[in-house]
Motif scaffolding. Structure first.
Motif, short mmCIF file in Angstrom:
data_model
loop_
_atom_site.label_atom_id
_atom_site.label_comp_id
_atom_site.label_asym_id
_atom_site.label_seq_id
_atom_site.Cartn_x
_atom_site.Cartn_y
_atom_site.Cartn_z
N ILE A 322 0.88 -1.18 0.00
CA ILE A 322 0.00 0.00 0.00
C ILE A 322 0.91 1.22 0.00
N THR A 323 0.44 2.32 -0.54
CA THR A 323 1.26 3.54 -0.49
C THR A 323 1.02 4.29 0.82
N TYR A 324 2.08 4.90 1.32
CA TYR A 324 1.98 5.72 2.54
C TYR A 324 2.66 7.06 2.31
N THR A 325 2.00 8.09 2.78
CA THR A 325 2.53 9.46 2.67
C THR A 325 2.98 9.89 4.08
N PRO A 326 3.57 11.08 4.21
CA PRO A 326 4.09 11.46 5.53
C PRO A 326 3.04 11.48 6.64
N ASN A 327 1.80 11.81 6.33
CA ASN A 327 0.80 11.79 7.42
C ASN A 327 -0.29 10.77 7.19
N TRP A 388 11.35 12.46 -1.31
CA TRP A 388 11.38 11.00 -1.11
C TRP A 388 12.07 10.63 0.21
N ALA A 389 13.24 11.23 0.45
CA ALA A 389 14.02 10.85 1.63
C ALA A 389 13.28 11.21 2.92
N TYR A 390 12.63 12.34 2.90
CA TYR A 390 11.83 12.77 4.06
C TYR A 390 10.76 11.72 4.37
N ASN A 391 10.05 11.31 3.30
CA ASN A 391 8.97 10.36 3.51
C ASN A 391 9.51 9.00 3.95
N HIS A 392 10.65 8.64 3.41
CA HIS A 392 11.31 7.38 3.75
C HIS A 392 11.51 7.33 5.28
N GLU A 393 11.91 8.43 5.86
CA GLU A 393 12.08 8.49 7.32
C GLU A 393 10.74 8.61 8.02
N LYS A 394 9.88 9.42 7.44
CA LYS A 394 8.65 9.80 8.13
C LYS A 394 7.69 8.62 8.28
N ARG A 412 5.12 15.39 16.00
CA ARG A 412 5.97 14.22 16.08
C ARG A 412 7.41 14.61 15.74
N ASP A 413 8.36 13.91 16.30
CA ASP A 413 9.78 14.27 16.10
C ASP A 413 10.35 13.74 14.78
N ALA A 414 9.70 12.71 14.23
CA ALA A 414 10.31 12.03 13.08
C ALA A 414 10.57 12.99 11.93
N ALA A 415 11.70 12.77 11.26
CA ALA A 415 12.09 13.53 10.07
C ALA A 415 12.06 15.03 10.32
N ARG A 416 12.58 15.47 11.43
CA ARG A 416 12.73 16.89 11.75
C ARG A 416 14.12 17.12 12.30
N PRO A 417 14.66 18.32 12.25
CA PRO A 417 14.11 19.51 11.62
C PRO A 417 14.37 19.52 10.12
N ASN A 418 13.59 20.32 9.44
CA ASN A 418 13.79 20.49 7.99
C ASN A 418 14.14 21.92 7.64
N ARG A 419 13.35 22.85 8.17
CA ARG A 419 13.65 24.26 7.90
C ARG A 419 13.75 24.97 9.25
N THR A 420 14.84 25.67 9.44
CA THR A 420 14.98 26.40 10.70
C THR A 420 15.34 27.85 10.39
N ALA A 421 14.79 28.74 11.18
CA ALA A 421 15.16 30.15 11.05
C ALA A 421 16.59 30.29 11.59
N PRO A 422 17.34 31.29 11.13
CA PRO A 422 18.70 31.47 11.65
C PRO A 422 18.74 31.60 13.18
N ILE A 423 17.66 32.09 13.79
CA ILE A 423 17.70 32.26 15.26
C ILE A 423 17.26 30.99 16.00
#
Ligand SMILES: Cc1cc2nc3c(=O)[nH]c(=O)nc-3n(C[C@H](O)[C@H](O)[C@H](O)COP(=O)(O)OP(=O)(O)OC[C@H]3O[C@@H](n4cnc5c(N)ncnc54)[C@H](O)[C@@H]3O)c2cc1C
Length: 805
Positions: A322-327, A388-394, A412-423
């Motif tokens: 079956i196919t699975y997406t991140p959520n 793809w890689a994100y979903n592979h982990e997620k 959920r913590d899985a496959a994070r962080p992805n985008r972070t502000a400089p601060i």
């Protein structure tokens, strides 16, 4: 095979066939479906065929409902039996958190008009004598749920599709997709080429490879799923009525009757990904080798709940991909950034959803807008980070949680962080507990001890309540700094920019430099498309800010409406600019200290925008904010964010400037009655129904004007209201039914606790006759009716004195 079509649907599983069937049925005869093998030869033929109304989301529940309605009438329409059985279904709860989830589902389902009721363990036993109810607290019962034969139902839709004029080609594999010079799609197959206006990727297990043909990287990966059919069971054989399907999500299992026996399905704790880098093209209609050891614990779970299975042998174990997406929800709708390329893939419960999504997607393609708000399944809810890689982990995290308790704010913590502000590191140091918004790590709240004080997610007020209360108080009395770097930002420029923007929004675009306009974009029916703020920053140059999570959705809409003559230029500057927001009464003093410019009220009045030097950094500062205090949105070059931040914090030291999070912002925006995209602002509502009706300017043309004119002449069917609710420990959240006496008269769009006003607040839509302040209504939260009173909007600072101070 035709060489020209209006729509080519790729994939003859239940989803693709349903899309083709509905398009043809609704009048588009020039529809061609291409299937590389036999119909249903991907996941569909192996499915257990359970069709449930249950879904955590209001709109997805409607999709499921539509499927059931279709499946019940398909045989009469096509002559093909679909093997539908109305069995009813029970969803059990073994713990209080699950009871709360069911309470949410109960209330939300009642908004849709579904027949759903609570059942006690004894009542479950009466309905299903084979169940062991030990440890169960209760459950919900849907009498109209059932199951269908996945192959037969697809064949019935296939017969229907052909009857209405669609061409279905099996053993025809799509090998590539190009764009022609005239903008059509050229679909290459092993049987020849076909040119078309629209393509629908319903390639199921192969949808990512089909997507790659047009340069898309979509987050969908196959994983194995197992269900077990037991040998005949006497007690089942002897029955003359169907047993209800039982889902015991706390044990991650479902059980349903299959002829004279039972089927046990399970979601184990470790997913077995299957060809994550791409399913072989020649795979078709083959079961996988079951791994009993891998699922043993969950077989035990099944036997615990249905002891008879412990005494019965396996008749057949089905293991299929079956196919699975991140959520876990599918990827549907227009594929960003393409034109006329739609997705209908990533389905984990595709049989349940096929009938409904075929109907809604066909309407979306034909009319340009979906009939219901399909944002929860819109593929544009993900950005480029969700590759793809994100979903592979997620999916390692998502799969075992397919039956986990659904509740808001379950970050959920899985496959994070992805985008972070400089601060980001500064935020961590200050005790931020982060949420994940369109891939961005954004503080939800701050605490001295973030590890100890991680959120306990749930439907009731939780351990974040006091932290959020303190942040709201701080903003109200002193000064807060909110990171909104994640905002979507688009620069529109060119000789045609003003006229184009004026057509894109119902609001008049500012004509003077430094003026800001709240400028919603509407769809062709006049309903909300996007929540946008436009600032004129120069000659023929505009800075547009939209919701962060809607970035792809909104920019896709803009791109599709750009003129071909090059008179309008659109630049995505989201990742080039950060945004830090100052909010609270002390902030003018702070900004004055941080800036080389005059920021007095006279020099920098409310609702205007200026270029200021914050320390050494030239920033675009808008004097407005989403929380209703004296405040400034400071847009700055992303590479200078730390410099801006340090300057502001140094200037704010004497004023007790503190960072605050998203939860405080949301609490405060509710008190101000500020609309949230996809809550109040969605495809079901026009601005006329809300408190931003003033943004609609009828003395000009704009997309959606005809819809607005129609509504003006007919009168608005609903009105947005703010209600104060007598909540004790659980506030309205959204999708709560609103009652006038015993009658459901509306639904909440969002809700929560307003810490500055000390009130439990719901925003929602009701008939205009019930929109007068003082009207007494009830709002149902977690299955319990709360007294609610309509109050004048906004609750907090109604004259906007604080913002304009
Ligand atoms: C064991 C098991 C039990 C399940 N139980 C249930 C259940 O009870 N309820 C439920 O709702 N769901 C269930 N599912 C999930 C359900 O089967 C899927 O969600 C659903 O079948 C997906 O349908 P689809 O049309 O998207 O994809 P698929 O069925 O995979 O169909 C995609 C089709 O596209 C074709 N295709 C792909 N690429 C190309 C190409 N390049 N050219 C031409 N054709 C192409 C394929 O050959 C295939 O036929 C179960 C699945 C399994 C494996």
């Amino acid at each position: 095979m035709k060489s020209q079509a209006r729509v080519v649907v790729i994939g003859g599983g239940c989803i693709g066939v349903s899309v083709a069937y509905h398009l043809a049925k609704y009048g588009w005869q020039d529809v061609v479906l291409l299937e590389k093998h036999e119909l249903t030869s991907g996941s569909t033929w192996m499915a257990a065929g359970n069709c449930s109304f249950f879904h955590g989301n209001y709109y997805c529940t409607q999709v499921n409902k539509k499927s059931v309605e279709l499946y019940q009438q398909l045989e009469a329409e096509t002559g093909q039996s679909v093997g539908w059985h109305t069995t009813g279904s029970i969803r059990t709860a073994s713990n209080p958190a699950r009871m709360e989830e069911l309470g949410y589902a109960y209330s939300m389902n009642r908004c849709i008009g579904l027949d759903v009721s609570w059942v006690t363990p004894d009542e479950m036993n009466a309905m299903h004598p084979l169940i062991n109810t030990e440890g169960l607290l209760g459950g919900l019962y849907w009498p109209d749920d059932g199951d269908v034969d996945p192959n037969s139902v697809t064949m019935a839709m296939n017969i229907g599709a052909k009857k209405y004029g669609a061409e279905i080609n099996t053993h025809t594999q799509v090998t590539g997709i190009d764009r022609t010079a005239s903008g059509e799609w050229l679909v290459h197959t092993d049987k020849g080429d076909i040119t078309c206006e629209y393509v629908v990727n319903a390639g199921g297990l192969w949808a990512p490879q089909v997507a790659k043909m047009v340069g898309l990287d979509i987050p969908s990966i196959a994983g194995e799923h197992t269900h077990i059919l037991f040998e005949a069971i006497d007690a089942v054989e002897k029955r003359d009525t169907y047993l209800p399907l039982v889902r015991d999500p706390d044990r991650s299992i479902y059980i349903r009757q299959e002829m004279d026996s039972l089927i046990l399905g399970l979601y184990e704790s470790k997913v077995k990904q299957w060809y994550p880098e791409g399913v072989p093209w020649d795979y078709a209609q083959t079961e996988l080798q079951p791994d009993i050891d891998h699922i043993a614990e969950f077989i035990e779970n099944g036997i615990y709940r249905f002891p008879i299975m412990g005494e019965t042998g396996f008749k057949h174990v089905t293991d299929g991909p079956i196919t699975y997406t991140p959520n876990g929800d599918p990827l549907v709708g227009p594929a960003y950034p393409l034109k006329n390329f739609f997705l209908a893939c990533g389905y984990s419960f595709g049989v349940t959803q096929a009938g409904g999504i075929g109907h809604y997607l066909a309407g979306w393609i034909m009319n340009g807008e979906p009939e219901i708000d399909l944002w929860p399944v819109d593929s544009r809810r993900y950005g480029s980070y969700a590759n793809w890689a994100y979903n592979h982990e997620k999916i390692e995290d998502t799969y075992p949680r397919l039956y986990a308790v659904i509740c808001p704010n379950d970050w959920r913590d899985a496959a994070r962080p992805n985008r972070t502000a400089p601060i980001y590191e500064y935020q961590k140091e200050a005790g931020a507990v982060f949420g994940d918004y369109f891939g961005w790590e954004c503080p939800n709240y701050f605490t001295a001890n973030p590890d100890e004080n991680r959120e306990n997610p749930g439907w009731k007020r939780n351990n974040t309540f006091d932290f959020v209360a303190a942040e709201c108080k701080h903003v109200m009395e002193k000064a807060g700094l909110i990171d909104l770097t994640r905002f979507a930002k688009t620069r529109i420029s060119g000789s045609g920019a003003e006229a184009w923007l004026n057509n894109m929004t119902c609001q008049k675009v500012p004509t003077k430099d430094g003026r800001i306009a709240l400028a919603p974009m509407l769809d062709h029916n006049g309903n909300f498309k996007s929540d946008m703020t436009v600032t004129k920053v120069g000659d023929g140059e505009y800075f547009c800010v939209t919701a962060s999570v809607g970035k792809r959705h909104d920019q896709h809409w803009m791109m599709q409406n750009l003129p071909d003559d090059g008179s309008v230029c659109m630049d995505d500057v989201t990742y080039q600019m950060g945004c830090l927001v100052l909010a609270g009464p002390k902030n003018r003093d702070i900004l004055a200290k941080a800036c080389y410019n005059d920021v007095s009220n006279a020099a920098f009045p409310f609702g205007t925008s200026r270029e200021l030097y914050v320390g050494r950094v030239k920033c675009r500062v808008n004097r407005m904010n989403y929380v209703g205090e004296l405040g400034y949105e400071i847009f700055h070059p992303i590479e200078s964010q730390i410099a801006v931040y340090q300057t502001l914090m140094a200037a704010g030291a004497g004023f007790d400037l503190k960072m605050v999070g998203m939860y405080a912002m949301d609490s405060m925006r509710l008190e101000k009655g500020y609309l949230a995209w996809k809550s109040e602002m969605n495809v079901h509502h026009t601005p006329l129904e809300t408190n931003v009706a003033w943004t609609v300017k009828m003395d000009k043309d704009f997309i959606g004007k005809a819809g607005i004119e129609k509504q003006k002449s007919e009168g608005v069917p609903r009105q947005l209201v703010c209600m104060v609710c007598a909540a004790e420990d659980a506030d309205p959240w959204g999708y709560n039914p609103i009652f006038n006496g015993d009658e459901i008269v509306g639904m909440t769009s969002s809700g929560g606790y307003g810490h500055r006003t000390g009130k439990s607040i719901a925003l929602g839509y009701v008939p205009p006759a019930l929109a007068e302040p003082g009207t007494k209504l009830d709002v149902e939260v977690l299955g319990k009716k709360l007294a609610a009173e309509v109050v004048a909007m906004p609750l907090y600072d109604p004259k906007n004195e604080k913002m304009k101070a």
